[in-house]
Design a protein around this motif. Sequence first.
Motif, mmCIF file in Angstrom:
data_model
loop_
_atom_site.group_PDB
_atom_site.id
_atom_site.type_symbol
_atom_site.label_atom_id
_atom_site.label_comp_id
_atom_site.label_asym_id
_atom_site.label_seq_id
_atom_site.Cartn_x
_atom_site.Cartn_y
_atom_site.Cartn_z
ATOM 1 N N SER A 105 0.850 -1.203 0.000
ATOM 2 C CA SER A 105 0.000 0.000 0.000
ATOM 3 C C SER A 105 0.880 1.245 0.000
ATOM 4 O O SER A 105 0.568 2.241 -0.650
ATOM 5 C CB SER A 105 -0.904 0.033 1.233
ATOM 6 O OG SER A 105 -1.813 -1.017 1.170
ATOM 7 N N PHE A 106 1.977 1.182 0.757
ATOM 8 C CA PHE A 106 2.952 2.275 0.714
ATOM 9 C C PHE A 106 3.728 2.131 -0.601
ATOM 10 O O PHE A 106 4.213 1.045 -0.927
ATOM 11 C CB PHE A 106 3.911 2.190 1.905
ATOM 12 C CG PHE A 106 4.794 3.397 2.044
ATOM 13 C CD1 PHE A 106 4.395 4.477 2.821
ATOM 14 C CD2 PHE A 106 6.015 3.473 1.383
ATOM 15 C CE1 PHE A 106 5.199 5.610 2.937
ATOM 16 C CE2 PHE A 106 6.825 4.593 1.489
ATOM 17 C CZ PHE A 106 6.413 5.665 2.272
ATOM 18 N N GLY A 160 2.978 -4.537 -13.062
ATOM 19 C CA GLY A 160 1.656 -4.105 -12.585
ATOM 20 C C GLY A 160 1.690 -2.858 -11.728
ATOM 21 O O GLY A 160 0.664 -2.459 -11.165
ATOM 22 N N GLY A 161 2.861 -2.233 -11.609
ATOM 23 C CA GLY A 161 2.980 -1.050 -10.760
ATOM 24 C C GLY A 161 2.800 0.249 -11.533
ATOM 25 O O GLY A 161 2.779 0.257 -12.771
ATOM 26 N N ALA A 162 2.662 1.315 -10.788
ATOM 27 C CA ALA A 162 2.563 2.660 -11.370
ATOM 28 C C ALA A 162 3.731 3.484 -10.835
ATOM 29 O O ALA A 162 3.669 4.013 -9.719
ATOM 30 C CB ALA A 162 1.234 3.296 -11.007
ATOM 31 N N ASN A 167 23.690 9.067 -2.327
ATOM 32 C CA ASN A 167 24.624 8.422 -3.254
ATOM 33 C C ASN A 167 24.564 9.031 -4.653
ATOM 34 O O ASN A 167 25.158 8.495 -5.592
ATOM 35 C CB ASN A 167 24.317 6.918 -3.329
ATOM 36 C CG ASN A 167 24.098 6.332 -1.951
ATOM 37 O OD1 ASN A 167 24.971 6.463 -1.094
ATOM 38 N ND2 ASN A 167 22.934 5.733 -1.712
ATOM 39 N N GLY A 168 23.789 10.102 -4.823
ATOM 40 C CA GLY A 168 23.725 10.798 -6.115
ATOM 41 C C GLY A 168 22.755 10.181 -7.107
ATOM 42 O O GLY A 168 22.831 10.460 -8.309
ATOM 43 N N ASN A 169 21.851 9.362 -6.637
ATOM 44 C CA ASN A 169 20.896 8.708 -7.540
ATOM 45 C C ASN A 169 19.479 9.251 -7.355
ATOM 46 O O ASN A 169 19.243 10.116 -6.515
ATOM 47 C CB ASN A 169 20.912 7.193 -7.288
ATOM 48 C CG ASN A 169 22.251 6.592 -7.617
ATOM 49 O OD1 ASN A 169 22.793 6.810 -8.700
ATOM 50 N ND2 ASN A 169 22.827 5.857 -6.678
ATOM 51 N N ILE A 170 18.533 8.714 -8.146
ATOM 52 C CA ILE A 170 17.126 9.129 -8.046
ATOM 53 C C ILE A 170 16.313 8.039 -7.352
ATOM 54 O O ILE A 170 16.789 6.909 -7.175
ATOM 55 C CB ILE A 170 16.535 9.390 -9.450
ATOM 56 C CG1 ILE A 170 16.657 8.125 -10.322
ATOM 57 C CG2 ILE A 170 17.205 10.587 -10.116
ATOM 58 C CD1 ILE A 170 15.835 8.171 -11.575
ATOM 59 N N ILE A 171 15.092 8.404 -6.961
ATOM 60 C CA ILE A 171 14.172 7.425 -6.384
ATOM 61 C C ILE A 171 12.928 7.344 -7.272
ATOM 62 O O ILE A 171 12.350 8.373 -7.647
ATOM 63 C CB ILE A 171 13.718 7.835 -4.958
ATOM 64 C CG1 ILE A 171 14.887 7.925 -3.993
ATOM 65 C CG2 ILE A 171 12.633 6.883 -4.449
ATOM 66 C CD1 ILE A 171 15.331 6.637 -3.342
ATOM 67 N N ILE A 172 12.541 6.123 -7.600
ATOM 68 C CA ILE A 172 11.241 5.887 -8.241
ATOM 69 C C ILE A 172 10.342 5.260 -7.173
ATOM 70 O O ILE A 172 10.719 4.256 -6.551
ATOM 71 C CB ILE A 172 11.378 4.937 -9.456
ATOM 72 C CG1 ILE A 172 12.224 5.595 -10.546
ATOM 73 C CG2 ILE A 172 10.017 4.559 -9.994
ATOM 74 C CD1 ILE A 172 12.519 4.675 -11.725
ATOM 75 N N ASP A 173 9.182 5.855 -6.939
ATOM 76 C CA ASP A 173 8.199 5.290 -6.006
ATOM 77 C C ASP A 173 7.147 4.544 -6.836
ATOM 78 O O ASP A 173 6.531 5.131 -7.730
ATOM 79 C CB ASP A 173 7.535 6.408 -5.189
ATOM 80 C CG ASP A 173 8.523 7.091 -4.243
ATOM 81 O OD1 ASP A 173 9.124 6.390 -3.403
ATOM 82 O OD2 ASP A 173 8.706 8.315 -4.364
ATOM 83 N N VAL A 174 6.964 3.263 -6.530
ATOM 84 C CA VAL A 174 6.056 2.449 -7.348
ATOM 85 C C VAL A 174 4.759 2.183 -6.584
ATOM 86 O O VAL A 174 4.755 1.520 -5.537
ATOM 87 C CB VAL A 174 6.722 1.114 -7.753
ATOM 88 C CG1 VAL A 174 5.827 0.377 -8.741
ATOM 89 C CG2 VAL A 174 8.092 1.368 -8.359
ATOM 90 N N HIS A 175 3.681 2.716 -7.132
ATOM 91 C CA HIS A 175 2.349 2.562 -6.529
ATOM 92 C C HIS A 175 1.688 1.287 -7.050
ATOM 93 O O HIS A 175 2.063 0.751 -8.099
ATOM 94 C CB HIS A 175 1.466 3.768 -6.899
ATOM 95 C CG HIS A 175 2.016 5.082 -6.432
ATOM 96 N ND1 HIS A 175 1.469 5.798 -5.390
ATOM 97 C CD2 HIS A 175 3.097 5.802 -6.855
ATOM 98 C CE1 HIS A 175 2.168 6.909 -5.207
ATOM 99 N NE2 HIS A 175 3.162 6.932 -6.085
ATOM 100 N N ASN A 176 0.676 0.844 -6.318
ATOM 101 C CA ASN A 176 -0.236 -0.230 -6.773
ATOM 102 C C ASN A 176 0.398 -1.606 -6.871
ATOM 103 O O ASN A 176 -0.107 -2.460 -7.602
ATOM 104 C CB ASN A 176 -0.864 0.090 -8.154
ATOM 105 C CG ASN A 176 -1.665 1.362 -8.133
ATOM 106 O OD1 ASN A 176 -2.061 1.812 -7.042
ATOM 107 N ND2 ASN A 176 -1.881 1.960 -9.283
#
Length: 217
Positions: A128-129, A151-153, A164-173
Amino acid sequence: MNADDKKRLAAEAALDYIQNDDVIGVGTGSTANYFIDALAKVRGKIDGAVASSEASAERLRSHNIPVLDLNATGDLPLYVDGADEATELRALIKGGGGALTREKIVANASKKFICIADDSKLVNRLGSFPLPIEVVPMARSAVARRMVQLGGAPELRQGFTTDNGNIIIDVHNLSITQPIEMETQIATLAGVVTVGIFAIRPADVLLLGSDSGLKVI
Ligand code: 5RP
């Protein structure tokens, strides 16, 4: 009891797991901050701490707690950190604060991992998070496409760069029914630095603050 009181209760209970002269791992986030503040009151008991983020290192130093390098300390007896979600089997989602890579490194280098949280973090199933994934910037779109196939968004965490100089992708659903398998599957994608599922190395103990007091799982 409000959420902050519950976090503080869990954080203070984690002090009982510290032995004299330990060097301990310290996590990141509001619950970990309560732990750091509690630790300050018993700082003579430990030789120092390894921090899982620059923010936690700064807070530790502000309390005159020595911050040590994991490369110099070797494995640690204890790691204390919060979580965004936790199951009864002590599998976690972490990385809401973006510190998941160093958190996973310290958790894996520690004999005992105590997870501290308020009881709203306890779930039947992870997902859910939104699942945080630290990604090398060049792989942003490729990893996002793989997450859609699962199946994620995926959503890029805007304006955020990790320690560390990177990005974050947050995956919903995502419905994470098999945390170990999904952790392995995502961790092996090219360009993924760390996935925020902590199931291969789960917490050893969950300390949850609740209205009825401390719950130990
Ligand atoms: C940081 C984390 C935190 O432990 C997680 O986000 C929980 O934070 P909080 O204690 O503020 O609820 O994984 O990367």
